[in-house]
Design an enzyme around this catalytic site. Structure first.
Site, PDB file in Angstrom:
ATOM      1  N   LYS A  54      -9.723  23.547  27.797  1.00 31.03           N
ATOM      2  CA  LYS A  54      -9.062  23.331  26.492  1.00 31.03           C
ATOM      3  C   LYS A  54      -7.756  22.562  26.694  1.00 31.03           C
ATOM      4  O   LYS A  54      -7.451  21.610  25.964  1.00 31.03           O
ATOM      5  CB  LYS A  54      -8.808  24.678  25.802  1.00 31.03           C
ATOM      6  N   ASP A  79      -9.156  29.424  15.761  1.00 29.16           N
ATOM      7  CA  ASP A  79     -10.470  30.009  16.033  1.00 29.16           C
ATOM      8  C   ASP A  79     -11.183  30.414  14.739  1.00 29.16           C
ATOM      9  O   ASP A  79     -12.384  30.681  14.750  1.00 29.16           O
ATOM     10  CB  ASP A  79     -10.328  31.255  16.922  1.00 29.16           C
ATOM     11  N   GLN A 138      -7.328  33.894  24.157  1.00 27.27           N
ATOM     12  CA  GLN A 138      -8.640  33.848  24.817  1.00 27.27           C
ATOM     13  C   GLN A 138      -9.251  35.252  24.897  1.00 27.27           C
ATOM     14  O   GLN A 138      -8.613  36.194  25.351  1.00 27.27           O
ATOM     15  CB  GLN A 138      -8.472  33.250  26.233  1.00 27.27           C
TER      16      GLN A 138
END
Ligand code: NDP
Length: 313
Positions: A59, A126, A103
């Site tokens: 990422k 997200d 994460q």
């Protein structure tokens, strides 16, 4: 019939090129107006799970490639919920951070729901915050979960008609099945959502023009689940670790055998690739199908969060 492969890499690259072009335009606007406007993504990782570190690194790398600012915050495995909430609060307060990604999975002592719900919804790249889930349910503008949104992009960019299609989604998770079902519904598909209690799963699945498998069950969806000519989207990521499964799913495919011998496993989705090749019209391979789209959509979400929060060009 031999199904046409829907490869994610090309679609992901097109999305990333569009993001990079838009980021460059924002920077140019910054030059004219003497203000810095670079979309910023903060990733927070707790502990030393190797797979999570690989995901976060890719990422960060993609941010760098596309001209986004990225910041990686690494916290020790014994971090408490309160400490992580403090980190998120400090990122919420910083204007140059447009996206915050914590994460998953988090160590077991941390209350993941509390942490995810503490992210400012306007920075929730997200798309997991209840505010964004609500906006998705109501079809209002908001940040959408990356993998499901990437699947819609792939269908659109591959010329697969969603409106009016009969779509069956196997799986109802918060991460994939549920949001994807809603996205397909809002695009006027007729959607059936299946799960572990669904009866006669193969029959229901075989009615689909668009069949999505997101259940995490190694190669379970075989030819009997697939309507001839259907588009099959395989979200699952599983490992084939035995020779008998290798032969069952991949026959004498030399590339797969070589990968298996090198690493001790090869990846497979929820769909039996032999069945899909025989019956489907289009299908996504694993690896290389849905996988590459997720990071591309994360970049797109970060850009979008930036332009919504701080104004577009
Ligand atoms: P979850 O385990 O959270 O959810 C699985 C879903 O599948 C549940 O709704 C479950 O039903 C259902 N299910 C499980 N077994 C069966 C079965 N035998 N028959 C019917 N339904 C079943 O998984 P995720 O949604 O997070 O992930 C699904 C797969 O997608 C995994 O392999 C994951 O690794 C992969 N994935 C891939 C991504 C990518 O970028 N390509 C991104 C995210 C996930 P119930 O609700 O009743 O328990």
């Amino acid at each position: 019939m031999s199904a046409e492969l829907l490869e994610g890499a090309g679609v992901a690259q097109a999305i990333k090129d569009e993001v990079a072009a838009e980021v460059a335009r924002l920077a140019e606007r910054g030059l004219h107006k003497k203000e810095i406007l670079v979309p910023g993504l903060a990733t927070v990782i707790v502990g030393d799970d190797p797979a999570s570190h690989i995901y976060v690194s890719s990422k960060v790398k993609t941010c760098q490639q596309l001209g986004l600012y990225s910041e990686k915050i690494e916290l020790p495995a014994n971090t408490t919920t309160a400490e992580l909430l403090e980190t998120v609060a400090s990122l919420n307060a910083r204007d140059e951070i447009d996206g915050i990604l914590v994460q998953m999975p988090l160590p077991s002592q941390i209350d993941s729901t509390k942490v995810l719900n503490s992210i400012d919804p306007s920075k929730d790249v997200d798309g997991f915050h209840p505010v964004n889930v609500g906006r998705l349910a109501l079809n209002e503008p908001g940040l959408r979960p990356c993998t499901p949104a990437g699947i819609i992009e792939m269908l659109d960019r591959s010329g697969i008609e969603i409106s009016g299609a009969r779509a069956v989604v196997l799986g109802r998770s918060r991460l994939v099945g549920l949001p994807l079902s809603l996205l397909l519904l809002h695009r006027n598909a007729t959607v059936t959502v299946c799960h572990s209690r669904t009866k006669d799963l193969a029959r229901v699945a075989s009615e689909a023009d668009i069949l999505v498998a997101a259940i995490g069950r190694i190669g379970m969806v075989d030819a009997g689940y697939i309507k001839p000519g259907a588009t099959v989207i395989d979200v699952g990521i599983n490992k084939v670790t035995t020779i008998s499964d290798l032969e069952r799913f991949f026959g004498d495919d030399a590339g797969r055998r070589a990968a298996f011998e090198k690493r001790g496993y090869t990846l497979i989705g929820d769909v039996n690739p032999r069945g899909a090749t025989e019956v489907a019209g289009h299908f996504t391979p694993v690896p290389g199908g849905v996988g590459p789209l997720t990071i591309a959509m994360l970049m797109k979400n970060t850009l979008s969060a930036c332009t919504v929060r701080r104004g577009g060009p």
